[in-house]
Design a protein around this motif. Sequence first.
Motif, mmCIF file in Angstrom:
data_model
loop_
_atom_site.group_PDB
_atom_site.id
_atom_site.type_symbol
_atom_site.label_atom_id
_atom_site.label_comp_id
_atom_site.label_asym_id
_atom_site.label_seq_id
_atom_site.Cartn_x
_atom_site.Cartn_y
_atom_site.Cartn_z
ATOM 1 N N GLY A 176 0.789 -1.223 0.000
ATOM 2 C CA GLY A 176 0.000 0.000 0.000
ATOM 3 C C GLY A 176 0.822 1.274 0.000
ATOM 4 O O GLY A 176 0.263 2.366 -0.151
ATOM 5 N N TRP A 177 2.136 1.160 0.158
ATOM 6 C CA TRP A 177 3.024 2.316 0.191
ATOM 7 C C TRP A 177 3.923 2.323 -1.045
ATOM 8 O O TRP A 177 4.234 1.280 -1.599
ATOM 9 C CB TRP A 177 3.886 2.286 1.460
ATOM 10 N N ALA A 178 4.336 3.513 -1.453
ATOM 11 C CA ALA A 178 5.190 3.641 -2.628
ATOM 12 C C ALA A 178 6.492 2.855 -2.430
ATOM 13 O O ALA A 178 7.115 2.936 -1.365
ATOM 14 C CB ALA A 178 5.509 5.108 -2.900
ATOM 15 N N PRO A 179 6.931 2.114 -3.437
ATOM 16 C CA PRO A 179 8.161 1.328 -3.325
ATOM 17 C C PRO A 179 9.390 2.209 -3.515
ATOM 18 O O PRO A 179 9.287 3.361 -3.949
ATOM 19 C CB PRO A 179 8.027 0.329 -4.476
ATOM 20 N N PRO A 180 10.571 1.692 -3.200
ATOM 21 C CA PRO A 180 11.804 2.441 -3.443
ATOM 22 C C PRO A 180 12.091 2.548 -4.934
ATOM 23 O O PRO A 180 11.457 1.866 -5.756
ATOM 24 C CB PRO A 180 12.873 1.610 -2.721
ATOM 25 N N LEU A 181 13.051 3.375 -5.280
ATOM 26 C CA LEU A 181 13.390 3.621 -6.682
ATOM 27 C C LEU A 181 14.504 2.708 -7.174
ATOM 28 O O LEU A 181 15.152 3.003 -8.168
ATOM 29 C CB LEU A 181 13.796 5.090 -6.868
ATOM 30 N N LEU A 182 14.717 1.612 -6.480
ATOM 31 C CA LEU A 182 15.698 0.628 -6.928
ATOM 32 C C LEU A 182 15.134 -0.763 -6.725
ATOM 33 O O LEU A 182 14.187 -0.966 -5.960
ATOM 34 C CB LEU A 182 17.024 0.787 -6.188
ATOM 35 N N ASP A 183 15.733 -1.732 -7.417
ATOM 36 C CA ASP A 183 15.359 -3.134 -7.304
ATOM 37 C C ASP A 183 15.998 -3.667 -6.023
ATOM 38 O O ASP A 183 17.224 -3.849 -5.961
ATOM 39 C CB ASP A 183 15.868 -3.899 -8.531
ATOM 40 N N THR A 184 15.192 -3.903 -4.997
ATOM 41 C CA THR A 184 15.754 -4.282 -3.700
ATOM 42 C C THR A 184 16.404 -5.665 -3.723
ATOM 43 O O THR A 184 17.370 -5.907 -2.997
ATOM 44 C CB THR A 184 14.678 -4.230 -2.603
ATOM 45 N N ALA A 185 15.891 -6.571 -4.558
ATOM 46 C CA ALA A 185 16.512 -7.898 -4.658
ATOM 47 C C ALA A 185 17.917 -7.771 -5.245
ATOM 48 O O ALA A 185 18.866 -8.402 -4.765
ATOM 49 C CB ALA A 185 15.653 -8.822 -5.515
ATOM 50 N N ARG A 186 18.047 -6.955 -6.288
ATOM 51 C CA ARG A 186 19.364 -6.726 -6.875
ATOM 52 C C ARG A 186 20.277 -6.033 -5.873
ATOM 53 O O ARG A 186 21.469 -6.366 -5.767
ATOM 54 C CB ARG A 186 19.237 -5.867 -8.131
ATOM 55 N N PHE A 187 19.740 -5.069 -5.128
ATOM 56 C CA PHE A 187 20.527 -4.352 -4.127
ATOM 57 C C PHE A 187 21.119 -5.326 -3.113
ATOM 58 O O PHE A 187 22.324 -5.282 -2.824
ATOM 59 C CB PHE A 187 19.636 -3.323 -3.429
ATOM 60 N N ARG A 188 20.296 -6.208 -2.583
ATOM 61 C CA ARG A 188 20.800 -7.160 -1.583
ATOM 62 C C ARG A 188 21.821 -8.110 -2.193
ATOM 63 O O ARG A 188 22.848 -8.415 -1.571
ATOM 64 C CB ARG A 188 19.625 -7.945 -0.989
ATOM 65 N N ARG A 189 21.548 -8.559 -3.412
ATOM 66 C CA ARG A 189 22.442 -9.523 -4.065
ATOM 67 C C ARG A 189 23.793 -8.910 -4.409
ATOM 68 O O ARG A 189 24.850 -9.505 -4.159
ATOM 69 C CB ARG A 189 21.770 -10.050 -5.324
ATOM 70 N N ASP A 190 23.768 -7.702 -4.968
ATOM 71 C CA ASP A 190 24.997 -7.109 -5.506
ATOM 72 C C ASP A 190 25.839 -6.366 -4.477
ATOM 73 O O ASP A 190 26.986 -6.014 -4.765
ATOM 74 C CB ASP A 190 24.644 -6.147 -6.653
ATOM 75 N N THR A 191 25.281 -6.112 -3.301
ATOM 76 C CA THR A 191 26.058 -5.374 -2.297
ATOM 77 C C THR A 191 26.529 -6.255 -1.142
ATOM 78 O O THR A 191 27.358 -5.814 -0.350
ATOM 79 C CB THR A 191 25.231 -4.208 -1.716
ATOM 80 N N PHE A 192 26.035 -7.482 -1.061
ATOM 81 C CA PHE A 192 26.320 -8.316 0.108
ATOM 82 C C PHE A 192 27.810 -8.538 0.315
ATOM 83 O O PHE A 192 28.342 -8.299 1.404
ATOM 84 C CB PHE A 192 25.597 -9.665 -0.016
ATOM 85 N N GLU A 193 28.514 -8.994 -0.724
ATOM 86 C CA GLU A 193 29.931 -9.318 -0.567
ATOM 87 C C GLU A 193 30.747 -8.086 -0.225
ATOM 88 O O GLU A 193 31.636 -8.135 0.642
ATOM 89 C CB GLU A 193 30.467 -9.980 -1.832
#
Length: 258
Positions: A108-125
């Motif tokens: 019901g709330w506006a989502p962020p302006l980035l793909d959160t799945a990609r964010f978690r995947r690409d920043t973890f290491e």
Amino acid sequence: MPHTPVDTNGEFDPAVSCRGWCARCAREHSLPVGPARGPALALLERMEREGRIDFEAPEPDPRFSVGYLDGEARGQMFGVLVARDKAGATVALKAFSGQYNSAWEVEGWAPPLLDTARFRRDTFEAEQRIKSMGREIAGIPAGSPSRDLLIYRRKAASRTLMQEIHAMYRLPNFRGETVPLPLAVHGDGGVPTGTGDCCAPKLLGLAAAQGLVPLGLAEFYFGRTNRSGTREHGRFYPSCLDKCARILGHMLCGLEDA
């Protein structure tokens, strides 16, 4: 995300809610509070009455209790954008700044302006390496050349990671253009952490993506007074200058012709 029909009672506040310089047009674009203050007040009152923000859920999730905002979080900004849809109806969107109790998205709330799945995947290491360097630094005596070198490397790694994160953000406007955040930023200097995560960018991004025409936007603060004393519960504030104003020129571009 479904649109919420709204009755604004014909009220209009001419105060500027958000603004930004547009390099393409060589001018400032802005949006007034317009008809959004009433729906924003209604949202504030609903949060106070129900004590949560997950209004769509059949059962309250403790993570989304407003009690979170009275604790260490020390409050947060919330916003409502009133817009006209393709059928000519007046609708409202709502957003919270940043994450809510570590959650990027709440139904019901506006989502962020980035793909959160990609964010978690690409920043973890990269995040794990930076944390590892921090632990190693803590174990080296102050003033040691090896410690100073490691601090330098950690800063460089953090800077590179932040640049990669900023590039993940996609900012649309009302000309049908979408660019990575770094290409939307106006002005000199680095891009502050959290740019693109405030209510106004989220709401304008969602409106542009859904073909809505914004009519007004209002943002209020909910929770404990912040440490600097610049935000108080229930008060309305325009969008910030250090983050939002540097990207909203791009995001508002084309709205005059919409």
